[in-house]
Design a protein around this motif. Structure first.
Motif, PDB file in Angstrom:
ATOM      1  N   VAL A  21       0.839  -1.191   0.000  1.00  0.00           N
ATOM      2  CA  VAL A  21       0.000   0.000   0.000  1.00  0.00           C
ATOM      3  C   VAL A  21       0.877   1.245   0.000  1.00  0.00           C
ATOM      4  N   SER A  22       0.534   2.209  -0.808  1.00  0.00           N
ATOM      5  CA  SER A  22       1.242   3.483  -0.819  1.00  0.00           C
ATOM      6  C   SER A  22       0.221   4.607  -0.789  1.00  0.00           C
ATOM      7  N   GLY A  23       0.657   5.747  -0.306  1.00  0.00           N
ATOM      8  CA  GLY A  23      -0.219   6.901  -0.227  1.00  0.00           C
ATOM      9  C   GLY A  23      -0.782   7.147   1.157  1.00  0.00           C
ATOM     10  N   LYS A  82       6.016  -2.309   6.978  1.00  0.00           N
ATOM     11  CA  LYS A  82       6.380  -2.359   5.554  1.00  0.00           C
ATOM     12  C   LYS A  82       5.202  -2.009   4.653  1.00  0.00           C
ATOM     13  N   ASN A  83       4.063  -1.652   5.271  1.00  0.00           N
ATOM     14  CA  ASN A  83       2.870  -1.320   4.485  1.00  0.00           C
ATOM     15  C   ASN A  83       2.488  -2.439   3.519  1.00  0.00           C
ATOM     16  N   THR A  84       2.667  -3.664   3.952  1.00  0.00           N
ATOM     17  CA  THR A  84       2.475  -4.805   3.059  1.00  0.00           C
ATOM     18  C   THR A  84       1.671  -5.910   3.731  1.00  0.00           C
ATOM     19  N   VAL A  85       0.773  -6.493   2.952  1.00  0.00           N
ATOM     20  CA  VAL A  85       0.037  -7.679   3.356  1.00  0.00           C
ATOM     21  C   VAL A  85       0.510  -8.840   2.487  1.00  0.00           C
ATOM     22  N   TYR A  86       0.665  -9.999   3.119  1.00  0.00           N
ATOM     23  CA  TYR A  86       1.156 -11.173   2.405  1.00  0.00           C
ATOM     24  C   TYR A  86       0.064 -12.239   2.345  1.00  0.00           C
ATOM     25  N   LEU A  87       0.078 -13.007   1.283  1.00  0.00           N
ATOM     26  CA  LEU A  87      -0.799 -14.161   1.170  1.00  0.00           C
ATOM     27  C   LEU A  87       0.064 -15.356   0.769  1.00  0.00           C
ATOM     28  N   GLN A  88       0.254 -16.260   1.721  1.00  0.00           N
ATOM     29  CA  GLN A  88       1.015 -17.476   1.463  1.00  0.00           C
ATOM     30  C   GLN A  88       0.068 -18.540   0.915  1.00  0.00           C
ATOM     31  N   LEU A  89       0.372 -19.039  -0.262  1.00  0.00           N
ATOM     32  CA  LEU A  89      -0.444 -20.050  -0.920  1.00  0.00           C
ATOM     33  C   LEU A  89       0.314 -21.374  -0.898  1.00  0.00           C
TER      34      LEU A  89
END
Length: 124
Positions: A23-25, A75-82
């Motif tokens: 995500v940014s902004g 880190k403004n990040t979401v992870y999806l482990q598949l």
């Protein structure tokens, strides 16, 4: 606010991939993040959701026990482990941001920002 989904690719059945949604902004901690997917010839469906507060997660029955969502607000990040991927997981995966849920987590109309999608292909 912009969402950038990445990490898609080609995996064999039983294999793994990790998707990221950056995500940014604005800061990530103001949003819950959902992952959705659209398989060829099918409507887009909800895959999983993580709330603003760590620990609040939801999963579609089809991915429970195989997919794991997590977030790193620093880190403004979401992870999806598949994991344990199946051919039926082949789809374009989208992440989306919601300020506050007013309905079921998979109701798309409440998400205000969407990423561009990343292709996941599961094939031998």
């Amino acid at each position: 606010v912009q969402l950038q989904a990445s990490g898609g690719g080609i995996a064999q059945p039983g294999g793994s991939l990790r998707l990221s949604c950056t995500v940014s902004g604005e800061t990530l901690d103001g949003y819950g993040i959902g992952w959705f997917r659209r398989a060829p010839g099918k409507e887009r469906e909800g895959v999983t959701f993580i709330g603003k507060n760590v620990g609040s997660t939801n999963y579609a029955d089809s991915v429970k026990g195989r997919f794991t969502i997590s977030r790193d607000n620093a880190k403004n990040t979401v992870y999806l482990q598949l994991n344990s991927l199946k051919p039926d997981d082949t789809a374009v995966y989208y992440c989306a941001a919601v300020r506050s849920l007013w309905g079921h987590w998979f109701t798309e109309s409440q998400y205000v920002y969407w990423g561009q999608g990343t292709q996941v292909t599961v094939s031998s």
